[in-house]
Design an enzyme around this catalytic site. Structure first.
Site, PDB file in Angstrom:
ATOM      1  CG  LEU A 203      -1.984  -0.861   1.541  1.00 14.37           C
ATOM      2  CD1 LEU A 203      -2.520  -0.610   2.950  1.00 14.37           C
ATOM      3  CD2 LEU A 203      -3.093  -0.613   0.519  1.00 14.37           C
ATOM      4  CG  HIS A 204       2.660   3.224  -2.979  1.00 13.61           C
ATOM      5  ND1 HIS A 204       2.297   2.099  -3.654  1.00 13.61           N
ATOM      6  CD2 HIS A 204       2.859   4.177  -3.921  1.00 13.61           C
ATOM      7  CE1 HIS A 204       2.277   2.336  -4.947  1.00 13.61           C
ATOM      8  NE2 HIS A 204       2.616   3.602  -5.147  1.00 13.61           N
ATOM      9  NE  ARG A 205      -1.546   3.779  -6.671  1.00 14.30           N
ATOM     10  CZ  ARG A 205      -0.532   4.082  -7.481  1.00 14.30           C
ATOM     11  NH1 ARG A 205      -0.089   5.306  -7.573  1.00 14.30           N
ATOM     12  NH2 ARG A 205       0.034   3.171  -8.208  1.00 14.30           N
ATOM     13  NE  ARG A 238       3.044   8.630  -0.578  1.00 14.22           N
ATOM     14  CZ  ARG A 238       2.748   9.926  -0.608  1.00 14.22           C
ATOM     15  NH1 ARG A 238       2.040  10.470   0.345  1.00 14.22           N
ATOM     16  NH2 ARG A 238       3.165  10.687  -1.599  1.00 14.22           N
ATOM     17  CG  ASP A 277      -1.961   1.167  -2.880  1.00 14.73           C
ATOM     18  OD1 ASP A 277      -0.820   0.714  -3.127  1.00 14.73           O
ATOM     19  OD2 ASP A 277      -2.177   2.012  -1.991  1.00 14.73           O
TER      20      ASP A 277
END
Ligand code: UD1
Length: 360
Positions: A203-205, A238, A277
């Site tokens: 996940l990073h969006r 992030r 994502d």
């Protein structure tokens, strides 16, 4: 020909590595600029090593910042360098800020630019990548597409056929090249996992991880899935920062540092399910025929749904849970590999660049 390729962020490296290798093998001059958008050892150096990439000819060292700051820093640093290197054509890949920034610079200097992975559209302008894709395709000279939907998107935007060449999926070139090495990876032993009996999460969006309520809901769903099958979560910087600020954080999930290309590919290739994502991972799971639950409302890669193993779950925890459980109950897919996902895209790109250059 002298072809200058640009890399900036993690998903660029596996798209440029096979191109450089084939350019050199075919006797062209292949130079490389790294903008430095990603700079941690495990977000950048590990990929150069794993993919056997040469050191960049120039490193712009721009680092992190707001979108405007990062884009502007790349532009200011890249302009004198591209003038000095004077390539016949610049190749940009994907949809990151470095892609857009370098295309803008070349376009104003009237240096020809080719965009690899052109034409993908999520139709979601809340995604910074969608803005990067739209602007890059609008001003790049040659648009090299991975799939028929990308050609159609470009034509619908009024792009003339003479600017579009379908070349296939360059990321699969790296996958095919490096898969034999992934078979030797000991990543499963290191992480205490059994082949076929775990899932992988990434996940990073910003839309998923920057809002604590959205991230909290996704994590609740992941914890439920992890009761069925252990989930390992190589964590983007992030995302790690956001998780640490959240009560309960990553409880129930096996968090790791971001992995290099070979270990990550080995981890995905032997997994039972992927929840993500990421754009590239939707494609890699389709190639491996591993079920992918995409934690987004849309995808710029619809072929992974129509011809692959991907489903869109959005961010609703109940839907993520349900689609994951359904995927776990079914055997892995048996669909054919999409057309031109054959490991030979780099050569088609070079043919397209040479043909186009000769006609100019
Ligand atoms: C970028 C791309 C995204 C791509 C992703 C893959 C854009 C708009 N986004 O997002 O399309 O899917 O890369 O990872 O170009 N950071 C580090 N070390 C690093 C790099 C980043 O700690 O080596 C941290 C910094 O706090 C930084 C944050 O991650 O502010 C975000 O980095 P940034 O390059 O702005 O965007 P990504 O989220 O990585």
């Amino acid at each position: 020909m002298h072809i200058l390729s640009i890399v900036g962020a993690r998903p660029n490296f596996m798209k440029v590595a096979p191109l450089i290798r084939r350019l050199k093998a075919r006797g062209h001059v292949a130079s490389l600029v790294h903008t430095g958008q990603h700079y941690d050892a495990n977000m950048s150096d590990a990929f150069f090593r794993d993919l056997g990439m040469p050191d960049p000819d120039r490193h712009l060292g721009v680092g992190s910042g707001s979108h405007a700051q990062q884009t502007a820093k790349v532009m200011a640093a890249f302009e004198p360098i591209v003038q000095e290197l004077a390539p016949d054509v610049v190749v940009v890949v994907g949809d990151v800020n470095s892609t857009l920034a370098c295309t803008l610079v070349c376009s104003k200097l009237r240096i020809p630019v080719a965009h690899v992975e052109a034409g993908l559209r999520s139709r979601d302008r809340d995604m910074p990548e969608e803005i990067n894709r739209l602007v890059t395709d609008c001003i790049a000279d040659l648009l090299l597409t991975p799939s028929p939907d990308a050609d159609e998107n470009l034509r619908a935007e009024g792009v003339e056929d003479s600017r579009i060449v379908r070349v296939g999926n360059i990321m699969i070139d790296s996958l095919v090249d490096q898969l034999p090495r992934a078979e030797d990876s000991d990543v499963l032993e290191r992480l205490g996992l059994n082949a076929g009996k775990y899932g992988v999460v990434t996940l990073h969006r910003p839309s998923n991880v920057d809002n604590p309520e959205v991230l909290g809901g996704i994590l609740d769903a992941l914890r439920d899935v992890a009761r069925e099958v252990p989930l390992v979560f190589p964590c983007h910087p992030r995302t790690r920062a956001r998780l640490e600020a959240l009560p309960g954080g990553s409880d129930g999930l096996q968090l790791t540092e971001p992995l290099g290309y070979i270990d990550f590919m080995a981890l995905v290739a032997r997994s039972r399910i992927v929840l993500t994502d990421s754009g590239g991972l939707q494609e890699e799971t389709t190639w491996h025929r591993i079920p992918c639950v995409t934690i987004r409302e849309n995808t710029e890669r619809p072929i992974t749904i129509t011809e692959g193993s991907n489903v869109l779950a959005g961010t609703d925890p109940a839907r993520i849970r349900d689609l994951s459980m359904q995927a776990l109950q079914k055997p892995c897919g048996e669909h054919p590999t999409p057309s031109l996902w054959d490991g030979k895209t780099a050569d088609r790109i070079i043919d397209a660049l040479v043909g186009w250059h000769e006609q100019r």
